[in-house]
Design an enzyme around this catalytic site. Structure first.
Site, PDB file in Angstrom:
ATOM      1  N   LYS A 215       0.961  -1.197   0.107  1.00  0.00           N
ATOM      2  CA  LYS A 215      -0.006  -0.048   0.117  1.00  0.00           C
ATOM      3  C   LYS A 215       0.725   1.363   0.076  1.00  0.00           C
ATOM      4  O   LYS A 215       0.207   2.121  -0.295  1.00  0.00           O
ATOM      5  CB  LYS A 215      -1.009  -0.088   1.242  1.00  0.00           C
ATOM      6  CG  LYS A 215      -1.978  -1.162   1.045  1.00  0.00           C
ATOM      7  CD  LYS A 215      -3.000  -0.881   0.061  1.00  0.00           C
ATOM      8  CE  LYS A 215      -4.268  -1.763   0.047  1.00  0.00           C
ATOM      9  NZ  LYS A 215      -5.155  -1.637  -1.059  1.00  0.00           N
TER      10      LYS A 215
ATOM     11  N   SER B 252      -3.317 -12.974   3.241  1.00  0.00           N
ATOM     12  CA  SER B 252      -3.495 -12.613   1.847  1.00  0.00           C
ATOM     13  C   SER B 252      -2.451 -13.140   0.722  1.00  0.00           C
ATOM     14  O   SER B 252      -2.441 -13.355  -0.168  1.00  0.00           O
ATOM     15  CB  SER B 252      -4.059 -11.324   1.800  1.00  0.00           C
ATOM     16  OG  SER B 252      -2.898 -10.345   2.090  1.00  0.00           O
TER      17      SER B 252
END
Lengths: 97, 321
Positions: B61, B278
């Protein structure tokens, strides 16, 4: 004890869009049992085949994680709120109601 | 004392190459790791993952957060003195908090009280102002509070909105795709990524297909609306992000949370890689793609590991079978 169980948004498709249910239960486990017997589809989303809460399913009694209380045997009081929160932190995009 | 004339000092500086780079210049250019031990053995298939936890903020991110903030500065949407506001305690929140600290902006984040202690502490360490909303309202409660705060004082805040901001996918179009192309010397045959905001998948796939239209792009989703894969979205039941482009995917696969948990443990023990759930789910997607190929087909399958397992060590799955 009459308690309120909050249904997380992604699971409301299995409760006819209901956001919460009220039920009579002496423990958190009983309340969750009531929820999954009322809405049978929920069971496999919350519990493993051998009846344990799935690893990512966190349950809160009011603001306390039941992991740090007596887990599913945690006693309830009248007016308590039980929340089911998946163990994920992100997400700024609202789920469909 | 070191001086510019000291040959040892000069050699070290040149070898490392990174001396003198700013924190934000260290975002991107992450290693592309080859997976050699974990998972099924396919003699004709190579598996690679971008180690995004080596970004300074610890996750993928950093890339979109930096691009959104830089683009907002260029366009004037973010002005000096404004506060960056969002509703997330996830990796995006951490990236905003870190980047804003480095650039001198304030950050305000709305998050549910149920967010993990380690995340609250990371955000607080970067000086982010945290607004807590009731745990039983989940992320919805946090989003509503963020909207109220913006409405009460318009002009004071910049709301990046990663789900609808084109700079999100453009970050991956400009950096992630280019790095993968160069790091595989153009040999990549399949790109696999999980869908959350969809920025990684959309931006990277879009650029890779321009570089070589034969590259297959496979998107991954959780197998159900209710799941434990941080950052992932079940598109059938979630509001679809505005930046999502479903036409880019040559195939869509699903991964269950439990499969991802098993692979987290396996990758740590067999490969020495501490992946997040994830990231492990993304790797599982790569294995599914390999299993679907004809046995003699050569493939270079690349995914993005969004972050490492360090922020997920208090999850219950570690102690369960």
């Amino acid at each position: 004890m009459v308690v309120k169980v909050m249904v997380p948004t992604p699971l409301r498709q299995f409760t006819g869009k209901q956001a919460s249910i009220e039920c009579t239960a002496a423990t958190v486990g009983e309340a969750l049992g009531h929820l999954t017997s009322t809405f049978g589809e929920l069971r496999k989303h919350l519990f493993t085949d051998d009846g344990r809460l799935r690893s990512f399913v966190n349950v809160y009694l009011n603001d306390e994680d039941i992991r740090f209380l007596q887990k599913e045997n945690t006693q309830t009081k009248d007016g308590d709120t039980i929340s089911i929160v998946p163990s994920i932190a992100g997400g700024s995009c609202r789920e469909r109601n | 004392m070191h001086t510019a004339k000291n040959p040892l000092w000069t050699a070290t500086a040149t070898a490392k190459g990174a001396i003198g780079k700013s924190l934000l210049d260290c975002i991107g250019n992450t290693p592309l790791l080859r997976l050699e031990r974990v998972g099924p053995n396919y003699p004709n298939v190579e598996f690679y993952g971008k180690a995004e936890w080596l970004n300074p903020g610890g996750s993928v991110k950093d890339r979109p957060a930096l691009e959104m903030i830089r683009e907002a500065e260029r366009s004037g949407a973010l002005k000096p003195g404004q506060t960056i506001l969002d509703a997330t305690s996830g990796n995006t929140g951490i990236a905003y908090a870190m980047i804003a600290a480095a650039l001198g902006y304030r950050v305000k984040l709305c998050l549910p009280t149920s967010a993990s202690e380690e995340r609250k502490k990371i955000l607080a360490a970067f000086g982010a102002e945290l607004v807590f909303t009731p745990g039983d309202e989940g992320s919805d409660g946090a989003i509503l509070r963020a909207r109220e705060i913006i409405a009460a004082e318009p002009g004071k805040f910049f709301y990046p909105d990663q789900y609808g901001n084109d700079s999100n996918w453009r970050a991956h179009y400009k950096t992630t795709a280019k790095e993968i192309w160069e790091q595989t010397a153009g040999r990549i045959t399949h790109f696999v990524a999980g869908l959350g905001t969809s920025g990684t998948f959309v931006g990277t796939s879009r650029r890779l297909k321009e570089l070589n239209p034969a590259i297959r792009c496979i998107s991954l989703q959780p197998d159900a609306a209710f799941h434990g894969l941080e950052g992932w979205k079940h598109m059938a039941t979630a509001i679809v992000p505005a930046i999502y482009d479903a036409t880019l995917a040559d195939a869509n696969l699903t991964v269950s949370t439990e499969r991802a948990y098993r692979l987290v443990k396996q990758a740590a023990r067999e490969e020495g890689l501490l992946l997040s759930p994830s990231a492990a789910a993304a790797l599982d997607g790569c294995f599914q793609v390999a299993a679907s190929l004809p046995p003699d087909e050569r493939a270079v399958i690349v995914t993005v590991f969004p972050d490492s397992g360090t922020k997920y060590l208090s999850e219950r799955f570690w102690g369960e079978v």
